[in-house]
Design a protein around this motif. Structure first.
Motif, PDB file in Angstrom:
ATOM      1  N   SER A 203       0.870  -1.173   0.000  1.00 26.36           N
ATOM      2  CA  SER A 203       0.000   0.000   0.000  1.00 26.36           C
ATOM      3  C   SER A 203       0.911   1.229   0.000  1.00 26.36           C
ATOM      4  CB  SER A 203      -0.913   0.014   1.231  1.00 26.36           C
ATOM      5  OG  SER A 203      -1.817  -1.075   1.201  1.00 26.36           O
ATOM      6  N   VAL A 216      -3.585   0.020  -3.014  1.00 27.26           N
ATOM      7  CA  VAL A 216      -4.262  -0.382  -1.781  1.00 27.26           C
ATOM      8  C   VAL A 216      -4.259  -1.903  -1.688  1.00 27.26           C
ATOM      9  CG1 VAL A 216      -6.409  -0.349  -0.489  1.00 27.26           C
ATOM     10  CG2 VAL A 216      -5.742   1.645  -1.810  1.00 27.26           C
ATOM     11  N   PRO A 227      -9.322  -2.650   2.979  1.00 23.13           N
ATOM     12  CA  PRO A 227      -8.069  -1.899   3.066  1.00 23.13           C
ATOM     13  C   PRO A 227      -7.901  -1.236   4.422  1.00 23.13           C
ATOM     14  CG  PRO A 227      -9.686  -0.676   1.798  1.00 23.13           C
ATOM     15  CD  PRO A 227     -10.288  -2.019   2.072  1.00 23.13           C
ATOM     16  N   LEU A 232      -5.823   4.975   4.067  1.00 20.53           N
ATOM     17  CA  LEU A 232      -6.360   5.394   2.776  1.00 20.53           C
ATOM     18  C   LEU A 232      -7.013   6.772   2.877  1.00 20.53           C
ATOM     19  CD1 LEU A 232      -7.116   4.922  -0.177  1.00 20.53           C
ATOM     20  CD2 LEU A 232      -9.117   3.640   0.618  1.00 20.53           C
TER      21      LEU A 232
END
Length: 783
Positions: A203, A216, A227, A232
């Motif tokens: 990631s 991701v 995720p 994120l």
């Protein structure tokens, strides 16, 4: 919820590609491409470059690989390319593909049948970088074996001049807890400085000018996972103000119940919507499938596309099989300022190069999206072709199923005749995702019913959905449905989430009766959450309100006169006629609805030539070669073309009919004749023939009637390719009852179509009668 538990029903006769035009590159090479895409490409000034290169095996590349500079694979190259792409121009492109693992035929970690070939084809398009959506290799429970396969992957993909960015898939994670450290050791150029803990080089994000790319991880060594949402959210927030954000991973969103990503209502997808990302790319399922999933609720923006592009080499035999989706290829994404265009490349011409555009669409643009007529089926040519104009029309032609056929229509020359016993038209192609309309919508059509079934799901006019799926996910949702119930109330229907139903029924019954022709329409307003029904241009009852728009639906196909195949036969299909079917991606005004509710005039037909094979004077069957100007030929095990009387069959009219008998082995027989006809340039004509199967068991036959300029047999074995006009009917289950085949065309000059050819291709004997050519007395008027 409409659960589907039955087996996958295989359907034949699918178009692998929408057909129509060629694009010419600057080098003079020609590429086959959809007609609509050709204009789109030329309007954008795009060209495609051919790939000219030797083909090297992975073994040869492995010997060369040892001498490659570390910079080719290392961090300095990645940084330099990102800076160069951002500084030199706002326009750049990149390629995307997933699932490059072996398909079980090459005996290694990567599919050597596709790589490095696909890398060379990517190079020809000059991408700035490449995104790989997981499952680089087949993987192993032994981490050392997996690492060996990764090294082979690096070799096989090393001809790619663009920087490679990868995210792991489930196959890459088979090696267990050691996978994380070995991944970063094997791919040292991947960014790690902004990765979350435990996902270094898996990631991460990087910027190209004013565009952010976010990788991701949705696979851990313990299995599929959502995720790291907190990480994120931070990566998305720090990209605020950038022109574009693209996210890629292995697991798709549209498989909402089969995967761990949460579907359209989950935090993952909702974070992409709220941060206005420009696109999400995924793999895992070995197919190409764009899906504008939507966000549910009301007044939600259409949102970004998810493009599932797991077409890099993994086994494509997983059922249910959709042939035009399960093809090797890759996606090219072109970023030109605020405009983003995606094009899927494959090998449609079979030359071993992945340089043919199979689909193209706009993912994002600064100008408003075009709104209007997306698909239209008027049956005026005698076919179920989509006649919606550019730029929204994609030529998504329909295919006849069962005994569906054209007959004198309700609006204009022809309409779609259905008998209520599984007859229907099915329209599907690689770009049929454009018909998955989850926002504003208008459906309009003329219909005449001969009887009405009494079930809740009987009498469908049309729907967009699918029943060939692995599990009920958002990809399989109904985007729309319109039917007439036995009590004459109209029903609109769609699904959101994991198949949650939204059913909207008119507040009054339609003032219609059996055997009457009427125009029916429905509008769906995505902002107001409002449905209006119309009959003959007049609103039916009060508006009806709803609170959830459809989501997903990217795997659907369009069905006219029936539900999806899984439900056909369990509910009554439409019995009667449909005509002038129109699908819009906007809400038409009442005045516009009233305008399309006016039928076209019914033109007259003046017969100018006919053939019933009545010149045969013997009571026995006679080979028609040389009889009254007809010439017959055969191929393979075909018996030939014969004519005879009722001692052999019941003729449709007169004393004789024509029999073509391929007999077995997919052979063909045909007969042709030069016509004593002079055409009037610019006038419309129709030729027709009646046909039926005589005996046999397979029903695998094709009937074709073609017009050619000259009286020769060139091209006959290719189902009329190159003909001036053709009418073709081919499918399993050809009926033993008489049915008609029609084709309408416009003459270009007096000699248009001097030779008429009747061809039978297949396994069984087919009988034809009453072949005729007619002049359309009044040209069809356009609205």
């Amino acid at each position: 919820m409409r659960w589907t538990l039955g087996p996958w029903l295989e359907r034949e006769g699918k178009r692998v590609l929408p057909g129509g035009a060629n694009i010419h590159s600057e080098s003079g090479l020609t590429y086959r491409v959809n007609r609509a895409l050709a204009r789109q490409y030329h309007s954008q000034g795009l060209t495609m470059q051919p790939s000219k290169r030797p083909r090297l095996s992975t073994a040869v590349l492995a010997r060369v690989f040892a001498f490659l500079s570390p910079v080719l694979l290392g961090t300095p190259q990645v940084q330099a390319m990102a800076q160069s792409a951002g500084e030199s121009s706002a326009r750049f492109s990149f390629v995307v593909v997933g699932d490059t693992q072996d398909d079980g035929t090459t005996g290694g970690g990567i599919n050597d049948n596709l790589w490095p070939t696909m890398a060379y084809d990517m190079n020809a398009l000059n991408p700035a970088f490449a995104l790989f959506c997981g499952d680089l290799v087949s993987g192993s429970s032994s981490i050392n074996t997996t690492v060996t396969q990764w090294e082979e992957w690096k070799v096989a993909t090393s001809p790619l001049t663009a920087t490679r960015y990868m995210v792991p898939g489930n196959h890459d994670m088979y090696g267990g807890a050691q996978t994380y450290s070995r991944w970063t050791q094997t791919f040292p150029w991947l960014p790690t400085g902004n990765s979350p803990s435990g996902e270094k080089g898996m990631s991460y994000w990087f910027d190209v000018g004013s565009t952010r790319i976010i990788s991701v991880t949705t696979d851990l060594h313990t299995g599929g996972t959502a995720p790291d949402q907190k990480w994120l959210d931070g990566a998305l927030a720090s990209a605020a103000g950038m022109d574009h954000v693209f996210v890629f991973s292995h697991r798709p969103i549209q498989f909402s119940s089969a995967e761990s990503t949460g579907g359209s209502g989950g935090k993952f997808w909702q974070s992409l919507l709220s941060n206005d990302v420009s696109g999400y790319f995924s793999g895992h399922w070995h197919r190409y499938q764009p899906d504008r999933i939507g966000g549910g609720g009301l007044a939600s923006p259409p949102g970004p596309y998810e493009v599932l592009v797991g077409t890099g080499g993994g086994w494509q035999g997983f059922e249910p099989i959709r042939p035009y989706q399960q093809v090797p290829g890759f996606l090219l994404v072109d970023v030109d300022g605020m405009r983003v265009t995606a094009s899927f490349y494959g090998d449609s011409d079979g030359d071993g190069q992945y340089d043919d555009v199979l689909d193209s669409f706009v993912m994002r643009d600064s100008v408003p999206e075009p709104m209007g007529l997306v698909a239209a089926y008027d049956f005026e040519s005698g076919s179920a072709n989509d006649v919606a104009p550019l730029p929204l029309g994609h030529g998504l032609d329909g295919a006849w199923r069962r005994q569906a056929e054209v007959a004198p229509g309700l609006s204009g020359l022809f309409g779609l005749e259905l008998d209520g016993d599984m007859d229907h038209v099915e329209a599907g192609a690689i770009d049929d995702h454009v018909l998955s309309i989850n926002g504003d919508l208008t459906l309009g059509l003329f219909a005449r019913y001969d009887s009405l079934g009494t079930g809740s799901w009987d009498n469908p006019f049309l729907c967009y959905a699918t029943s060939d799926y692995y599990s009920e996910d958002e990809e399989t949702n109904y985007s729309y449905w319109l039917s007439l119930q036995s009590d004459r109330y109209l029903l609109a229907y769609w699904e959101y989430g994991d198949g949650v139903n939204v059913m909207v029924t008119s507040t009054l019954p339609a003032p219609v009766a059996e055997a009457e022709s009427h125009h029916y329409a429905v509008t769906r307003d995505a902002v107001l959450g409002r449905v209006r029904f119309y009959v003959d241009g007049t609103q039916l009852g009060d508006p009806v309100f709803f609170d959830q728009l459809p989501t997903g639906g990217g795997r659907g196909m369009l069905y006219l006169g029936s539900d999806t195949p899984e439900y056909q036969g369990t509910a009554a299909e439409f019995d009667g006629m449909l005509d002038d079917v129109r699908i819009y991606n906007r809400v038409l005004t009442p005045a516009e609805i009233d305008a399309i509710a006016v039928p076209r005039p019914q033109p007259g037909l003046l017969r100018i030539w006919s053939e019933g094979w009545e010149s045969v004077t013997t009571s026995d069957w006679a080979y028609v070669n040389g009889v009254d100007g007809w010439t017959s030929e055969t191929s393979g095990t075909a018996i030939g073309a014969w004519a005879g009387d009722g001692n052999w069959l019941a003729n449709r009219s007169g004393s004789y009919a024509l029999q073509a008998a391929p007999s077995a082995g997919e052979a063909y027989g045909y007969t042709w004749k030069t016509l004593p006809v002079r055409y009037q340039a610019g006038r419309r004509y129709v030729f027709s023939v009646h046909y039926r199967r005589r005996g046999g068991t397979t029903g695998k036959n094709t009937v074709g009637v073609y017009l050619y300029k000259e009286g020769d047999s060139m091209g006959l074995a290719s189902s009329g390719n190159g003909s001036l006009a053709r009418s073709l009917r081919g499918e399993p289950g050809m009926p033993e009852e008489w049915h008609a085949l029609h084709c309408a065309f416009t003459a270009t000059d007096a000699e248009h179509g001097k030779a008429i050819i009747v061809q039978i291709h297949g396994d069984d004997t087919v009988v034809l009668d009453d072949l005729r050519l007619s002049l359309v007395e009044r040209p069809a008027t356009a609205r």
